[in-house]
Each structure stands twice: as C-alpha cells, then as structure tokens.
Design an enzyme around this catalytic site. Structure first.
Site, PDB file in Angstrom:
ATOM      1  N   LYS A 157       0.835  -1.186   0.000  1.00 44.32           N
ATOM      2  CA  LYS A 157       0.000   0.000   0.000  1.00 44.32           C
ATOM      3  C   LYS A 157       0.878   1.247   0.000  1.00 44.32           C
ATOM      4  O   LYS A 157       2.072   1.113   0.269  1.00 44.32           O
ATOM      5  CB  LYS A 157      -0.920  -0.017   1.226  1.00 44.32           C
ATOM      6  CG  LYS A 157      -0.183  -0.470   2.479  1.00 44.32           C
ATOM      7  CD  LYS A 157      -0.337   0.336   3.693  1.00 44.32           C
ATOM      8  CE  LYS A 157      -0.103   1.794   3.565  1.00 44.32           C
ATOM      9  NZ  LYS A 157       0.505   2.443   4.728  1.00 44.32           N
TER      10      LYS A 157
ATOM     11  N   HIS B 193      -1.812  -4.915   6.068  1.00 42.34           N
ATOM     12  CA  HIS B 193      -1.386  -5.773   7.177  1.00 42.34           C
ATOM     13  C   HIS B 193      -2.407  -5.816   8.314  1.00 42.34           C
ATOM     14  O   HIS B 193      -2.409  -6.740   9.111  1.00 42.34           O
ATOM     15  CB  HIS B 193       0.015  -5.388   7.679  1.00 42.34           C
ATOM     16  CG  HIS B 193       0.058  -4.150   8.504  1.00 42.34           C
ATOM     17  ND1 HIS B 193       0.090  -2.901   7.970  1.00 42.34           N
ATOM     18  CD2 HIS B 193       0.075  -3.969   9.851  1.00 42.34           C
ATOM     19  CE1 HIS B 193       0.130  -2.006   8.944  1.00 42.34           C
ATOM     20  NE2 HIS B 193       0.125  -2.632  10.101  1.00 42.34           N
TER      21      HIS B 193
ATOM     22  N   LYS C 266      -4.172  -9.238  11.147  1.00 42.00           N
ATOM     23  CA  LYS C 266      -4.139  -9.269  12.621  1.00 42.00           C
ATOM     24  C   LYS C 266      -5.148 -10.295  13.126  1.00 42.00           C
ATOM     25  O   LYS C 266      -6.262 -10.371  12.628  1.00 42.00           O
ATOM     26  CB  LYS C 266      -4.457  -7.881  13.186  1.00 42.00           C
ATOM     27  CG  LYS C 266      -3.340  -6.854  12.934  1.00 42.00           C
ATOM     28  CD  LYS C 266      -3.709  -5.502  13.495  1.00 42.00           C
ATOM     29  CE  LYS C 266      -2.746  -4.411  13.065  1.00 42.00           C
ATOM     30  NZ  LYS C 266      -1.568  -4.266  13.919  1.00 42.00           N
TER      31      LYS C 266
ATOM     32  N   GLU D 165      -2.709   6.848  17.080  1.00 39.91           N
ATOM     33  CA  GLU D 165      -1.306   6.415  17.195  1.00 39.91           C
ATOM     34  C   GLU D 165      -0.539   7.440  18.014  1.00 39.91           C
ATOM     35  O   GLU D 165      -0.744   8.645  17.856  1.00 39.91           O
ATOM     36  CB  GLU D 165      -0.653   6.301  15.816  1.00 39.91           C
ATOM     37  CG  GLU D 165      -1.205   5.191  14.969  1.00 39.91           C
ATOM     38  CD  GLU D 165      -0.404   5.026  13.695  1.00 39.91           C
ATOM     39  OE1 GLU D 165       0.468   4.145  13.654  1.00 39.91           O
ATOM     40  OE2 GLU D 165      -0.626   5.797  12.753  1.00 39.91           O
TER      41      GLU D 165
ATOM     42  N   ASP E 242      -3.117   7.117   3.995  1.00 40.63           N
ATOM     43  CA  ASP E 242      -2.218   6.168   4.672  1.00 40.63           C
ATOM     44  C   ASP E 242      -2.986   5.203   5.572  1.00 40.63           C
ATOM     45  O   ASP E 242      -2.648   4.027   5.659  1.00 40.63           O
ATOM     46  CB  ASP E 242      -1.204   6.975   5.509  1.00 40.63           C
ATOM     47  CG  ASP E 242      -0.167   6.094   6.203  1.00 40.63           C
ATOM     48  OD1 ASP E 242       0.251   5.091   5.588  1.00 40.63           O
ATOM     49  OD2 ASP E 242       0.214   6.396   7.347  1.00 40.63           O
TER      50      ASP E 242
ATOM     51  N   HIS F 289      -6.504   1.059   5.815  1.00 38.68           N
ATOM     52  CA  HIS F 289      -6.772   0.106   6.890  1.00 38.68           C
ATOM     53  C   HIS F 289      -8.201   0.202   7.452  1.00 38.68           C
ATOM     54  O   HIS F 289      -8.872  -0.793   7.633  1.00 38.68           O
ATOM     55  CB  HIS F 289      -5.792   0.320   8.050  1.00 38.68           C
ATOM     56  CG  HIS F 289      -4.352   0.211   7.657  1.00 38.68           C
ATOM     57  ND1 HIS F 289      -3.868  -0.826   6.891  1.00 38.68           N
ATOM     58  CD2 HIS F 289      -3.271   0.988   7.937  1.00 38.68           C
ATOM     59  CE1 HIS F 289      -2.559  -0.670   6.718  1.00 38.68           C
ATOM     60  NE2 HIS F 289      -2.178   0.426   7.339  1.00 38.68           N
TER      61      HIS F 289
ATOM     62  N   LYS G 172      -1.688  10.751  14.028  1.00 42.68           N
ATOM     63  CA  LYS G 172      -0.348  10.631  14.616  1.00 42.68           C
ATOM     64  C   LYS G 172      -0.233  11.559  15.827  1.00 42.68           C
ATOM     65  O   LYS G 172      -0.969  12.547  15.935  1.00 42.68           O
ATOM     66  CB  LYS G 172       0.720  11.046  13.596  1.00 42.68           C
ATOM     67  CG  LYS G 172       0.669  10.295  12.279  1.00 42.68           C
ATOM     68  CD  LYS G 172       1.230   8.907  12.411  1.00 42.68           C
ATOM     69  CE  LYS G 172       1.312   8.212  11.076  1.00 42.68           C
ATOM     70  NZ  LYS G 172       1.207   6.771  11.179  1.00 42.68           N
TER      71      LYS G 172
HETATM   72  C1  BG6 Z   1       1.148   1.628   8.183  1.00 40.99           C
HETATM   73  C2  BG6 Z   1       1.168   3.138   8.038  1.00 40.99           C
HETATM   74  O1  BG6 Z   1       0.497   1.044   7.087  1.00 40.99           O
HETATM   75  O2  BG6 Z   1       0.476   1.264   9.370  1.00 40.99           O
HETATM   76  C3  BG6 Z   1       1.809   3.771   9.247  1.00 40.99           C
HETATM   77  O3  BG6 Z   1       1.894   3.513   6.869  1.00 40.99           O
HETATM   78  C4  BG6 Z   1       1.144   3.287  10.514  1.00 40.99           C
HETATM   79  O4  BG6 Z   1       1.735   5.194   9.151  1.00 40.99           O
HETATM   80  C5  BG6 Z   1       1.082   1.759  10.550  1.00 40.99           C
HETATM   81  O5  BG6 Z   1       1.874   3.768  11.630  1.00 40.99           O
HETATM   82  C6  BG6 Z   1       0.273   1.257  11.722  1.00 40.99           C
HETATM   83  O6  BG6 Z   1       0.370  -0.131  11.794  1.00 40.99           O
HETATM   84  P1  BG6 Z   1       0.333  -0.891  13.197  1.00 40.99           P
HETATM   85  O7  BG6 Z   1       0.175  -2.329  12.869  1.00 40.99           O
HETATM   86  O8  BG6 Z   1       1.620  -0.547  13.868  1.00 40.99           O
HETATM   87  O9  BG6 Z   1      -0.830  -0.306  13.914  1.00 40.99           O
END
Ligand code: BG6
Length: 503
Positions: free
Chosen positions: A176, A206, A210, A244, A263, A268, A354
């Site tokens: 992605k 990803h 999970k 985050e 992003d 996601h 963020k």
């Molecule tokens: C990524 C983003 O795909 O996922 C990041 O590019 C983000 O910006 C991350 O921090 C979050 O993934 P996880 O699994 O750490 O929550």
C-alpha cells in the site's frame, strides 16, 4: 476499459482460485508448495522491520515450504552480495524479530537467502539469482514477488516481471497505498492486470492479517447470540478508532504526499469497516468473503467533507522535510454512512492520527438503549447515552469486552458500569499467533486471497472518497499528546469517542 490488455485467467488459475481452501477450515496447518520468494525493496525499512523478521518467524514455526529460497532485490546502486544481504537480515531479525537469529533454524534460513539486483533496463542479475534459486530447489517451485517498494516503482517492476517472463505462474504481493485516487488506482490495476490475472494479485493490508480482525468473523458468524443483534435495530453507532502515539517518525517524504486519509483510512480503517459491516458470506472462501466486503463498499455514501475533520499536529510543519505551509493532514475523524438494509441510519465514526495520546486499535459497537430508562444510574444521570457496548480491541494480542450496566450492591436500585472481558493473552498460547505480515505472506504462498483487497473493492473506495479528495476542508491544529482537534466531539455528538478504559 482502455489501457493495457488484461491477462486472461488460465483454466488452472481459475480452478485454483475456486478451490482455495478457506483459511480457517480444517485442523491441519497447511504448508505452502516449494517457493522462490523475491523481495523487492529488500534493503528498505519494511523489509528490515517486518518482512525479514516475519519470514524467519514463519521458518521457525515450520510454516515455510519444505524447500524455499528468498531472493532479495534492489536497484543496482543499492545492490548487496549474498553475504551482505544475510548480514543485514541477521541484524534485522536481531533488532525486530521475536526470536534471536541463532542455532540451526537460523542457519537454514540464512542459507536460503541470496541477492539479485534489478534495474528496469538491466534485470540480468535478478534473473540469474532466480534461476539459481530454482535450480537449488529443483522441480517447479512457485514464484512469489513481494513489491516492498515505493508506489511510484510498482509499474516499472510489474512491467519488468512481464517482459522477462518472470511473472509466469508467479503471484505478486503489492504494498500500500494502492493509488492516491480513483484514476491512479484504475491505472495501477490496469498495469498489474496486463501481467498478472486478478487471482494472482495479493494487495496487502497488514491490518487484515491481525488475529483479532479475523476474530470479528469468528465472533459474528460462529456465535448464535451476536449476529441477530448486529444491525440497525440494535446498534446505534459504530466506532473504528486507531489513534497512534508515534509521529511521522522521519517519514516526511512519504507522509507529505500521502497524509492520514490515504495512509490509514482508505487503506486500513475502511477495510475493517468492510468486515464489521458485511453480510454473512455463504462460505469463508476468498470469493464469498470479498464479494460481501465489496458490497459494503458499494453501499458507502460518497464522503461528505462536512462530516470530516482533518487535523495536523502542532509542530508538524517544523519536521525536517515538511513544507512550512503544508496542508497535509496527520489526523482524520469522519462519519461514514452505509445505504443498505442492515445499517441504514447507523453512523460509523472512524478516527486515526499521529502524535495522539495513545496508540490503540479498537472497534466499538454502541447498542441502543432499552425503550424506557427505568433505573437511575450512578455513572450517567445527565440524559446522555449510557454505556452499552461491545468492544473489540485488536492491539496484538487483543481483547473483546462487553460494557454494560449492573445493579450497585445495596438497598437502592442504582446502576453502575461493568465490563466482561476476554483477553487473548490470558486465554491462549500466544506462541502460535502470527503477526499481520507473517499471516498474510503465508496466505499468499498458499494462494488464499481472503484477507487481501480486490481491484473492484479498492476502486469503489476511491470513488466514494472523491468528494473529500476534491474539496478537503483546511486542517485544524491539535496539540501533540491530545485526542485530536476539539471539533471531533461535535462530529460524533450525541455520542462520545470512547476507548475501553477512558470515559
Ligand atoms: C502503516 C502506516 O500502514 O500502518 C503507518 O503507513 C502506521 O503510518 C502503521 O503507523 C500502523 O500499523 P500498526 O500495525 O503498527 O498499527
């Protein structure tokens, strides 16, 4: 459709795709056919943090094929020798892996690593490395190409795989973000389909690997008590919340051109929404699951910029590499509506950003209150909605909680809040759990597309996003360490952004 001709599905591919075993079915753990995995972007951050440690974990867990080779690749100016690549992999696993790079397991894994540089006009070293790897394995191993490269490099790598014949019988994992809007996603899909049939394309997200995301399916479709209430009659609103704590962590170049909406939300959070909101699939195979998820996306109303808060943390514009006048959002909260029989009138609130107060991954379903408020309540007597929620916290290893009201002990009939919790960590041996990337790379080797996104689904999401992308409202500042701009509370009223352990 204009653009390159599409590669037709061969009979073999079609029957493979149709007969893919559901990834949850059976008790035996399937092991993939022999493979050559080609890792483009092998010297990059994703390979170091996730992919090489993840591949080693799969090997250690006995989930790699009986015979495999991993060929790292990068443009010639970043080329490594086999030994240099092995050393990098060892360092990556030592820093980010779950087990140390040592012992026989490591030795076997390290022996399977080789390197082949690739430039669009000179794929020679890569071709030689793949040929050597295939000879070392013997027979006819499958090829899996993982494109862990910046999106702008996707087309040239795909075209090279087509032109050199490497793509034959191979599968491709595409990272992605998949496009930046509808037109770019369509163009990328056309490029990919000119070389790979859809049944061989694995667009990776990803989050979908999970454990607890899969558990949404288990919770909903394996238990008789939840599905009957999983609809507009019983649920007042849904929250999908992924704050985050980390900032952009030096990724200014990537982030400036991307922002949180592309992003995190399109990538996601919309995918999670698809799993939360889908109709029961007729089976758990890839086609049925993805059909249902895509139907959710088809019912998504075009995003109304008035229902979106774009935020930017104070200090973002001072980060190295960031435009001092940047309008890139580091935070998004929005309201999504689905026009279908199950969810009409139920708002879905999504939030991610963020530099927030905490890092969480939480899906919350708020239940409607009973028709009458018969009891006084210690926690909420203000007339606000009362706590009555199902919370799926998919931070690895994850937890599921039901938050409800109980009677306070004593002579008076008063209620207070209570919680019933299921914790993965206390209940199962986490040793067997796979991280998102591990699970998805394994699924790609097995040819199971269930947890990967499909061309039509992604295009539909970009189409629904068009009004926001075309008319974004200005970013609102927020303090690092907060929960985002104030206006998010108006967006969600009369409800509240609720996290399991915060009110
Ligand atoms: C990524 C983003 O795909 O996922 C990041 O590019 C983000 O910006 C991350 O921090 C979050 O993934 P996880 O699994 O750490 O929550």
């Amino acid at each position: 459709m204009s653009g390159p001709a599409h590669v037709q599905e061969t009979n073999q591919e079609a029957s493979e795709a149709a007969s893919q075993a559901a990834h949850q079915s059976g008790n035996g753990v399937p092991v993939p056919d022999d493979h050559v995995v080609v890792l483009f972007g092998a010297t990059g951050d994703l390979a170091r943090r996730k992919l090489l440690p993840g591949l080693f974990h799969l090997a250690k867990a006995g989930l790699m094929p009986a015979r495999y080779r991993i060929v790292g690749s990068a443009p010639s100016q970043a080329a490594l020798s086999d030994d240099e690549f092995r050393k990098r992999a060892r360092e990556a696993v030592a820093e980010f892996g779950r087990s140390k790079p040592e012992g026989e397991d490591w030795q076997r894994f390290e022996d399977a690593l080789t390197f082949g540089a690739e430039d669009p006009d000179d794929p020679g070293p890569l071709l030689a490395a793949v040929r050597d790897a295939e000879e070392a394995i013997g027979g006819s191993p499958r090829r899996l190409f993982h494109l862990a490269v910046p999106p702008k490099a996707f087309p040239s790598v795909i075209e090279m795989l087509g032109a050199t014949g490497l793509a034959e019988n191979g599968r491709v994992i595409v990272e992605k973000p998949f496009g930046t809007d509808l037109a770019s996603a369509e163009a990328l899909n056309a490029t990919i389909h000119s070389v790979f049939a859809e049944s061989r394309v694995f667009r990776i997200d990803h989050f979908l690997g999970k454990e607890s995301v899969d558990n949404i399916l288990a919770l909903r479709f394996a238990n008789g008590f939840l599905e009957p209430v999983w609809n507009r009659d019983h649920i007042s609103h849904v929250q999908i919340d992924v704050p985050e704590k980390l900032s952009i962590e030096g990724r200014a170049q990537f982030f400036e051109g991307t922002g949180t909406f592309r992003d995190m939300i399109v990538t996601h959070l919309f995918q999670l929404l698809g799993f939360v909101a889908m109709e029961p699939p007729t089976s758990l195979n890839a086609k049925c699951l993805r059909d249902e998820k895509t139907k959710v996306f088809e019912t998504m109303r075009p995003l109304d910029p008035e229902h979106v808060v774009r935020g930017q943390y104070e200090g973002y514009r001072d980060e190295p590499g960031v435009d001092p006048h940047s309008d890139t959002e580091t935070f998004v909260a929005l309201r999504v509506e689905l026009d279908n029989w199950r969810w009409a009138g139920v708002p879905f609130y999504l939030r991610s950003g963020k530099s927030l107060a905490e890092g969480r991954h939480v899906v919350t379903l708020g239940f409607r209150e009973p028709a009458l408020r018969m009891f006084p309540c210690t926690a909420h007597d203000s007339g606000e909605p009362r706590n009555n929620e199902l919370v799926i916290d998919f931070n690895d290893p994850g937890r599921v909680a039901i938050r409800f009201l109980v009677k306070e002990p004593g002579p008076a009939m008063r209620l207070d809040e209570a919680e019933m919790v299921f914790n993965y960590a206390d209940s199962f041996n986490a040793m067997y759990a796979l991280e998102g990337y591990e699970r998805l790379i394994l699924d790609a080797m097995l040819g199971d597309q269930s947890l990967f996104t499909r061309a039509d689904g992604i295009e539909r999401l970009w189409a629904a996003s068009a009004p926001l992308l075309e008319h974004p409202r200005p970013v609102e500042p927020y303090a690092p360490g907060s929960w985002g701009p104030e206006s998010i509370n108006r967006l969600i009223a009369p409800y509240h952004w609720s996290l399991p352990d915060h009110r």
